[in-house]
Design a protein around this motif. Structure first.
Motif, PDB file in Angstrom:
ATOM      1  N   GLN A   1     107.969  11.524 -39.959  1.00 44.72           N
ATOM      2  CA  GLN A   1     106.639  11.062 -39.542  1.00 44.72           C
ATOM      3  C   GLN A   1     105.979  12.033 -38.560  1.00 44.72           C
ATOM      4  OE1 GLN A   1     109.406   9.223 -39.740  1.00 44.72           O
ATOM      5  NE2 GLN A   1     108.979   7.051 -40.047  1.00 44.72           N
ATOM      6  N   VAL A   2     106.714  12.454 -37.526  1.00 51.30           N
ATOM      7  CA  VAL A   2     106.084  13.315 -36.520  1.00 51.30           C
ATOM      8  C   VAL A   2     105.784  14.701 -37.087  1.00 51.30           C
ATOM      9  CG1 VAL A   2     107.069  12.071 -34.562  1.00 51.30           C
ATOM     10  CG2 VAL A   2     108.307  14.022 -35.509  1.00 51.30           C
ATOM     11  N   THR A   3     106.639  15.185 -37.998  1.00 50.96           N
ATOM     12  CA  THR A   3     106.350  16.487 -38.605  1.00 50.96           C
ATOM     13  C   THR A   3     105.157  16.386 -39.542  1.00 50.96           C
ATOM     14  OG1 THR A   3     108.748  16.912 -38.533  1.00 50.96           O
ATOM     15  CG2 THR A   3     107.394  18.486 -39.726  1.00 50.96           C
ATOM     16  N   SER A   4     105.017  15.248 -40.211  1.00 53.37           N
ATOM     17  CA  SER A   4     103.845  15.033 -41.069  1.00 53.37           C
ATOM     18  C   SER A   4     102.565  14.968 -40.247  1.00 53.37           C
ATOM     19  CB  SER A   4     104.012  13.744 -41.881  1.00 53.37           C
ATOM     20  OG  SER A   4     105.095  13.840 -42.774  1.00 53.37           O
ATOM     21  N   LEU A   5     102.671  14.436 -39.030  1.00 54.56           N
ATOM     22  CA  LEU A   5     101.492  14.373 -38.167  1.00 54.56           C
ATOM     23  C   LEU A   5     101.021  15.762 -37.756  1.00 54.56           C
ATOM     24  CD1 LEU A   5     102.253  11.366 -35.774  1.00 54.56           C
ATOM     25  CD2 LEU A   5     100.551  11.475 -37.599  1.00 54.56           C
ATOM     26  N   TYR A   6     101.911  16.756 -37.808  1.00 57.49           N
ATOM     27  CA  TYR A   6     101.539  18.099 -37.367  1.00 57.49           C
ATOM     28  C   TYR A   6     100.311  18.597 -38.121  1.00 57.49           C
ATOM     29  CZ  TYR A   6     101.635  23.068 -36.422  1.00 57.49           C
ATOM     30  OH  TYR A   6     101.266  24.340 -36.062  1.00 57.49           O
ATOM     31  N   ASN A   7     100.395  18.657 -39.436  1.00 56.56           N
ATOM     32  CA  ASN A   7      99.270  19.184 -40.203  1.00 56.56           C
ATOM     33  C   ASN A   7      98.092  18.212 -40.215  1.00 56.56           C
ATOM     34  OD1 ASN A   7      98.608  21.602 -41.727  1.00 56.56           O
ATOM     35  ND2 ASN A   7      98.338  20.254 -43.491  1.00 56.56           N
ATOM     36  N   THR A   8      98.393  16.923 -40.074  1.00 55.11           N
ATOM     37  CA  THR A   8      97.340  15.917 -40.048  1.00 55.11           C
ATOM     38  C   THR A   8      96.391  16.132 -38.867  1.00 55.11           C
ATOM     39  OG1 THR A   8      98.778  14.296 -41.124  1.00 55.11           O
ATOM     40  CG2 THR A   8      96.901  13.438 -39.896  1.00 55.11           C
ATOM     41  N   LEU A   9      96.944  16.573 -37.734  1.00 52.50           N
ATOM     42  CA  LEU A   9      96.114  16.744 -36.544  1.00 52.50           C
ATOM     43  C   LEU A   9      95.140  17.915 -36.654  1.00 52.50           C
ATOM     44  CD1 LEU A   9      98.492  15.850 -33.590  1.00 52.50           C
ATOM     45  CD2 LEU A   9      96.742  14.475 -34.689  1.00 52.50           C
ATOM     46  N   TRP A  10      95.260  18.705 -37.719  1.00 50.49           N
ATOM     47  CA  TRP A  10      94.234  19.713 -37.995  1.00 50.49           C
ATOM     48  C   TRP A  10      92.879  19.018 -38.106  1.00 50.49           C
ATOM     49  CZ3 TRP A  10      90.303  21.019 -41.146  1.00 50.49           C
ATOM     50  CH2 TRP A  10      89.922  22.348 -41.236  1.00 50.49           C
TER      51      TRP A  10
ATOM     52  N   MET B   1      96.818  10.528 -41.618  1.00 47.48           N
ATOM     53  CA  MET B   1      97.718   9.992 -40.602  1.00 47.48           C
ATOM     54  C   MET B   1      98.491   8.788 -41.139  1.00 47.48           C
ATOM     55  SD  MET B   1      96.893   8.854 -36.667  1.00 47.48           S
ATOM     56  CE  MET B   1      95.813   7.516 -37.170  1.00 47.48           C
ATOM     57  N   THR B   2      97.812   7.908 -41.852  1.00 51.07           N
ATOM     58  CA  THR B   2      98.475   6.734 -42.422  1.00 51.07           C
ATOM     59  C   THR B   2      99.545   7.140 -43.425  1.00 51.07           C
ATOM     60  OG1 THR B   2      96.441   5.433 -42.150  1.00 51.07           O
ATOM     61  CG2 THR B   2      98.107   4.574 -43.656  1.00 51.07           C
ATOM     62  N   ALA B   3      99.215   8.081 -44.308  1.00 50.14           N
ATOM     63  CA  ALA B   3     100.182   8.543 -45.305  1.00 50.14           C
ATOM     64  C   ALA B   3     101.371   9.227 -44.647  1.00 50.14           C
ATOM     65  CB  ALA B   3      99.502   9.510 -46.280  1.00 50.14           C
ATOM     66  N   GLY B   4     101.116  10.033 -43.612  1.00 50.78           N
ATOM     67  CA  GLY B   4     102.216  10.704 -42.918  1.00 50.78           C
ATOM     68  C   GLY B   4     103.177   9.731 -42.273  1.00 50.78           C
ATOM     69  N   LEU B   5     102.657   8.671 -41.684  1.00 50.36           N
ATOM     70  CA  LEU B   5     103.518   7.678 -41.042  1.00 50.36           C
ATOM     71  C   LEU B   5     104.312   6.852 -42.053  1.00 50.36           C
ATOM     72  CD1 LEU B   5     101.089   6.414 -38.232  1.00 50.36           C
ATOM     73  CD2 LEU B   5     103.072   7.922 -37.970  1.00 50.36           C
ATOM     74  N   CYS B   6     103.850   6.830 -43.305  1.00 49.82           N
ATOM     75  CA  CYS B   6     104.525   6.028 -44.347  1.00 49.82           C
ATOM     76  C   CYS B   6     105.431   6.873 -45.245  1.00 49.82           C
ATOM     77  CB  CYS B   6     103.487   5.318 -45.208  1.00 49.82           C
ATOM     78  SG  CYS B   6     102.520   4.065 -44.350  1.00 49.82           S
ATOM     79  N   CYS B   7     105.584   8.176 -44.948  1.00 44.22           N
ATOM     80  CA  CYS B   7     106.269   9.054 -45.891  1.00 44.22           C
ATOM     81  C   CYS B   7     107.739   8.702 -46.086  1.00 44.22           C
ATOM     82  CB  CYS B   7     106.126  10.515 -45.464  1.00 44.22           C
ATOM     83  SG  CYS B   7     106.918  10.917 -43.899  1.00 44.22           S
ATOM     84  N   ASP B   8     108.411   8.166 -45.061  1.00 40.93           N
ATOM     85  CA  ASP B   8     109.810   7.784 -45.231  1.00 40.93           C
ATOM     86  C   ASP B   8     109.947   6.463 -45.979  1.00 40.93           C
ATOM     87  OD1 ASP B   8     111.534   9.734 -44.470  1.00 40.93           O
ATOM     88  OD2 ASP B   8     111.889   9.000 -42.447  1.00 40.93           O
TER      89      ASP B   8
END
Length: 524
Positions: free
Chosen positions: A162-171, A338-345
């Motif tokens: 989740q936190v690694t997915s947020l990395y690119n999301t914060l662009w 952001m929603t998709a990144g938090l749900c990736c697992d």
């Protein structure tokens, strides 16, 4: 070359019962760790801010007056010089990240960007502004190379994806801030209308420089340099409230050691050729290069870089209306990603990629049909429908290609190749961006709506590629995820000893049987 569907791993993580079941916000150490990770995530927001700021500055009369209304070659250089600076740093950044730790490149890059933004803000000539932009790009490469690696290597196991997915999301967040900052300073009659956004670009780097000293170094890097005691202390402090005998910490520590030992045995030389020397690495690079290209060539580049041209083509020419739609689109993109990144697992990487590709095909087709109707007949309703389908297209794009491309890239690479492999990923993105910047406007002017058909066929190819080659990686540790590509032997070597040390009951035979049952076979 024939190919079948990619591996799909299901089931719960073998270490799940070792995790702290409390919500992270009730664990003081995890609150601290996630705060330090948030400091690292600012690097991506800085990237988004830079691109959006330059688009905004070109709309400011004061900026154009200061630099003698740059056009054609000069304007192209102003836009491209940051990317050129980034390219110049690519050969050096991975060696610094591997040799001096994950924190040092962030310190170096942030320091350089602070100095560069000061020069940019104080620019008195276009040459001074261009030089500052070059230095920003050069420093940004060092920071963006190390930051996602440190995030994924220090995160709590159940938070890593989740936190690694947020990395690119914060662009997207950086882009939103820059867009509304330049809009807010538009009315300032002096040069501060563009100097204020330029100065604010350095703020994230200032925060990083002040706080990076408290961010823990990567336990993986410490183990690779023989500093195992320090690595164990960091794992214990943040993942188990200081208990070095905690089963989760013992398991993580042993997995890290086993993975690094395995990497050294299969590749004593971890130079650039190691990226393609064995079948496992070639599979990784095939996916990484494809994702980098897909992230820019899915039609999003046509919309994001030349949205105003699209607006003009469908009859929306009022600048205020264009700005409002663009601002709302940025906010929409950020929320979906952001929603998709938090749900990736929970959902899995593979379903997100496949759903994303399928949805993009549907709504890109709808865009193409409506745009063609508008341009051929002048139908206003069809033109307005294009805006709706742009939003829906981006909704599906952001399910996977905004949150997952960085997190998936760094998790499938083994530690020894993670920095170099990530540089290849960012380099391919840069090449794809150059294509977008120079070919798209020419082709769009020449072919009009027919150019959309090129991307429609390309999106179909993306869907086929993702179906065949994208491997599900949820419910594995970072080391196990990377080892999936090295076959059962790699998985067994990395899992067996750590599992026994931590008191897990899985034997080598059980692991082999589990992998056979859970994983579909990759065909090459």
């Amino acid at each position: 070359m024939g190919a079948g569907p990619a591996v799909v791993a299901e089931g719960a993580a073998g270490y799940a019962h070792l995790l702290d079941t409390r919500p992270w916000y009730k664990n003081t150490r995890l609150i601290m760790l996630n705060f330090w990770i948030a400091i690292l995530l600012m690097t991506s927001a800085t990237c988004g801010y830079d691109g959006s700021m330059m688009n905004g500055l070109q709309s400011l009369t004061q900026w154009n007056q200061a630099f003698d209304y740059p056009t054609k070659g000069k304007l192209g250089l102003l836009n491209a010089i940051q990317n050129i600076g980034s390219l110049c740093a690519y050969p050096f950044a991975p060696y610094v990240a591997d040799g001096m730790g994950r924190r040092f490149p962030i310190i170096f890059g942030a320091s350089l960007m602070i100095a560069a933004t000061a020069i940019q803000t104080a620019s008195q000539s276009v040459q001074m502004f261009i030089g500052a932009r070059f230095l920003i790009g050069f420093g940004l490469t060092f920071a963006t190379t190390a930051a996602p690696l440190l995030v994924t290597e220090v995160a709590y196991p159940s938070h890593r994806a989740q936190v690694t997915s947020l990395y690119n999301t914060l662009w997207n967040l950086g882009s939103i801030i820059a867009a509304w900052t330049t809009y807010g300073t538009f009315a300032i009659p002096t040069s501060w209308s563009w100097r204020i956004p330029s100065a604010l670009q350095g703020l994230p780097s200032v925060i990083q420089i002040l706080l990076i000293w408290f961010v823990p170094e990567s336990p993986r890097w410490l183990v690779s340099k023989g500093k195992e005691e320090r690595a164990l202390q960091i794992l214990a402090y943040y993942h188990a409230n200081g208990n070095a005998q905690d089963p989760l910490v013992e398991y993580e520590f042993e997995v890290i050691k086993a993975a690094i030992t395995f990497d050294r045995e299969v590749a004593a030389n971890v130079g650039w050729l190691s990226l393609v020397k064995n079948p496992g690495n070639r599979k990784r690079m095939r996916i990484i290069i494809a994702l980098a290209v897909f992230s820019q060539w899915s039609g999003n580049g046509l919309v994001s870089f030349y949205l105003n041209k699209v607006f003009t083509a469908i009859g929306i020419t009022d600048p205020t209306t264009q700005l409002l739609i663009n601002g709302c689109l940025n906010i929409f993109n950020f929320i979906i990603a952001m929603t998709a990144g938090l749900c990736c697992d929970r959902v899995g990487r593979r379903p997100l990629f496949l759903t994303s590709c399928a949805g993009m095909i549907v709504f890109w087709t709808a865009q193409t049909v409506c745009l063609s109707i508008h341009q051929e007949t002048g139908n206003i309703a069809a033109g307005h429908a294009v805006i709706v389908f742009i939003f829906l297209f981006y909704g599906f794009y952001n399910l996977a290609f905004s949150p997952l491309i960085v997190s998936y890239t760094v998790e499938i690479l083994p530690f020894a190749l993670r920095a170099k492999g990530y540089i290849v990923f960012t380099f391919m993105i840069s090449l794809s961006l150059i294509f977008n910047q120079y070919l798209n406007p020419i082709a769009l002017d020449a072919l009009q709506w027919k150019y959309y058909l090129v991307y429609l066929f390309w999106l179909c190819f993306e869907l086929v590629f993702c179906y065949i080659f994208i491997i599900e990686t949820k419910n594995h540790t970072l080391e196990e995820t990377a080892a999936i590509f090295d076959g059962d032997e790699g998985m067994a070597q990395i899992h067996d000893k750590p599992a026994a040390h931590a008191g897990l009951t899985h034997s080598a035979d059980e692991i082999g049987e589990k992998e056979t049952n859970e994983l579909s076979i990759i065909y090459s």
